[in-house]
Design a protein around this motif. Structure first.
Motif, short mmCIF file in Angstrom:
data_model
loop_
_atom_site.label_atom_id
_atom_site.label_comp_id
_atom_site.label_asym_id
_atom_site.label_seq_id
_atom_site.Cartn_x
_atom_site.Cartn_y
_atom_site.Cartn_z
N GLY A 100 45.83 47.63 46.21
CA GLY A 100 45.55 47.33 44.80
C GLY A 100 44.20 47.91 44.38
O GLY A 100 43.32 48.15 45.21
N PRO A 101 44.01 48.12 43.10
CA PRO A 101 42.77 48.75 42.61
C PRO A 101 41.50 47.92 42.85
O PRO A 101 40.41 48.47 42.83
N CYS A 102 41.66 46.63 43.09
CA CYS A 102 40.48 45.76 43.30
C CYS A 102 40.40 45.24 44.74
O CYS A 102 39.63 44.32 45.02
N TYR A 103 41.18 45.83 45.65
CA TYR A 103 41.17 45.37 47.05
C TYR A 103 39.83 45.69 47.73
O TYR A 103 39.31 44.88 48.47
N GLN A 104 39.30 46.88 47.50
CA GLN A 104 38.03 47.28 48.11
C GLN A 104 36.88 46.94 47.15
O GLN A 104 37.01 47.16 45.95
N PRO A 105 35.79 46.44 47.62
CA PRO A 105 35.50 46.07 49.00
C PRO A 105 36.28 44.80 49.38
O PRO A 105 36.36 43.86 48.59
N ALA A 106 36.86 44.85 50.56
CA ALA A 106 37.71 43.77 51.04
C ALA A 106 36.85 42.64 51.60
O ALA A 106 36.64 42.54 52.80
N ASN A 107 36.34 41.79 50.72
CA ASN A 107 35.58 40.62 51.17
C ASN A 107 35.92 39.43 50.28
O ASN A 107 36.44 39.59 49.17
N ILE A 108 35.65 38.27 50.79
CA ILE A 108 36.03 37.03 50.10
C ILE A 108 35.35 36.91 48.73
O ILE A 108 35.97 36.46 47.77
N HIS A 109 34.11 37.31 48.64
CA HIS A 109 33.38 37.18 47.38
C HIS A 109 34.00 38.06 46.29
O HIS A 109 34.20 37.61 45.15
N ASN A 110 34.33 39.28 46.63
CA ASN A 110 34.95 40.20 45.67
C ASN A 110 36.33 39.69 45.24
O ASN A 110 36.64 39.65 44.04
N HIS A 111 37.15 39.30 46.20
CA HIS A 111 38.51 38.84 45.87
C HIS A 111 38.47 37.53 45.09
O HIS A 111 39.24 37.34 44.14
N ALA A 112 37.58 36.63 45.48
CA ALA A 112 37.47 35.35 44.77
C ALA A 112 36.99 35.57 43.33
O ALA A 112 37.43 34.87 42.41
N SER A 113 36.11 36.53 43.12
CA SER A 113 35.64 36.83 41.76
C SER A 113 36.80 37.25 40.87
O SER A 113 36.93 36.79 39.73
N TYR A 114 37.66 38.10 41.40
CA TYR A 114 38.82 38.54 40.62
C TYR A 114 39.75 37.35 40.34
O TYR A 114 40.22 37.15 39.21
N ALA A 115 40.00 36.53 41.37
CA ALA A 115 40.88 35.37 41.20
C ALA A 115 40.27 34.36 40.22
O ALA A 115 40.99 33.78 39.40
N LEU A 116 38.97 34.15 40.30
CA LEU A 116 38.31 33.25 39.35
C LEU A 116 38.50 33.73 37.92
O LEU A 116 38.76 32.93 37.01
N ASP A 117 38.41 35.03 37.73
CA ASP A 117 38.54 35.56 36.38
C ASP A 117 39.97 35.45 35.85
O ASP A 117 40.17 35.11 34.69
N ILE A 118 40.97 35.72 36.70
CA ILE A 118 42.34 35.59 36.18
C ILE A 118 42.68 34.11 35.91
O ILE A 118 43.40 33.82 34.96
N ALA A 119 42.14 33.20 36.72
CA ALA A 119 42.34 31.77 36.45
C ALA A 119 41.62 31.39 35.14
O ALA A 119 42.14 30.62 34.34
N TYR A 120 40.43 31.94 34.94
CA TYR A 120 39.66 31.70 33.71
C TYR A 120 40.44 32.17 32.49
O TYR A 120 40.47 31.50 31.46
#
Length: 146
Positions: A100-120
């Motif tokens: 996916g376009p937001c997979y890299q960098p593959a770390n918890i902080h990056n992925h959680a930020s994206y998930a937080l925003d879609i939940a928001y």
């Protein structure tokens, strides 16, 4: 004309005391009215300034009142992971999956930020336990936050 004698033996003209009290009241009301007028003007200026603060510039683009929700830098990884799992069960997290376009960098902080925003975007609430609102667009490279 009625004269009143107080406990100190001083004489007071009741009519002049009443006039004096009414004048004092009118002066005080005038001061209060002036104060309220100043406060009303200050409030309108503050309202204008605060509303214009919503516009910001990110990556050269002017954003009108746009906000995102990203992971707090001090949020514990286990809480971010739990939030990420719960959110991706409910929302489409394809962008942070491998390839996916937001997979890299593959770390918890990056992925959680994206998930937080879609939940928001879905709830209108930035999770206060692990997220923080921002007016800076967190998008990067080919990863575009909604």
């Amino acid at each position: 004309m009625e004269i009143l004698v107080n406990s100190f033996g001083q004489e007071h003209n009741i009519f002049s005391s009443a006039v004096h009290n009414n004048l004092f009241f009118m002066v005080e009301c005038s001061k209060i009215s002036e104060y309220l007028s100043i406060m009303r003007s200050s409030f309108l200026v503050c309202l204008f300034v605060c509303s214009s603060c919503q516009a910001s510039v990110s990556n050269g683009r002017k954003l009108q009142g746009k906000t995102w929700c990203v992971a707090q830098t001090a949020a514990p990884d286990d809480k971010l992971q739990a939030f990420l799992i719960a959110t991706c069960e409910r929302y489409n997290c394809k962008a942070i999956m491998p390839g996916g376009p937001c997979y890299q960098p593959a770390n918890i902080h990056n992925h959680a930020s994206y998930a937080l925003d879609i939940a928001y975007r879905g709830t209108g609430v930035c999770n206060p336990d692990v997220g923080t609102p921002t007016i800076t667009d967190p998008s990067f490279g080919s990863c575009h936050y909604p």
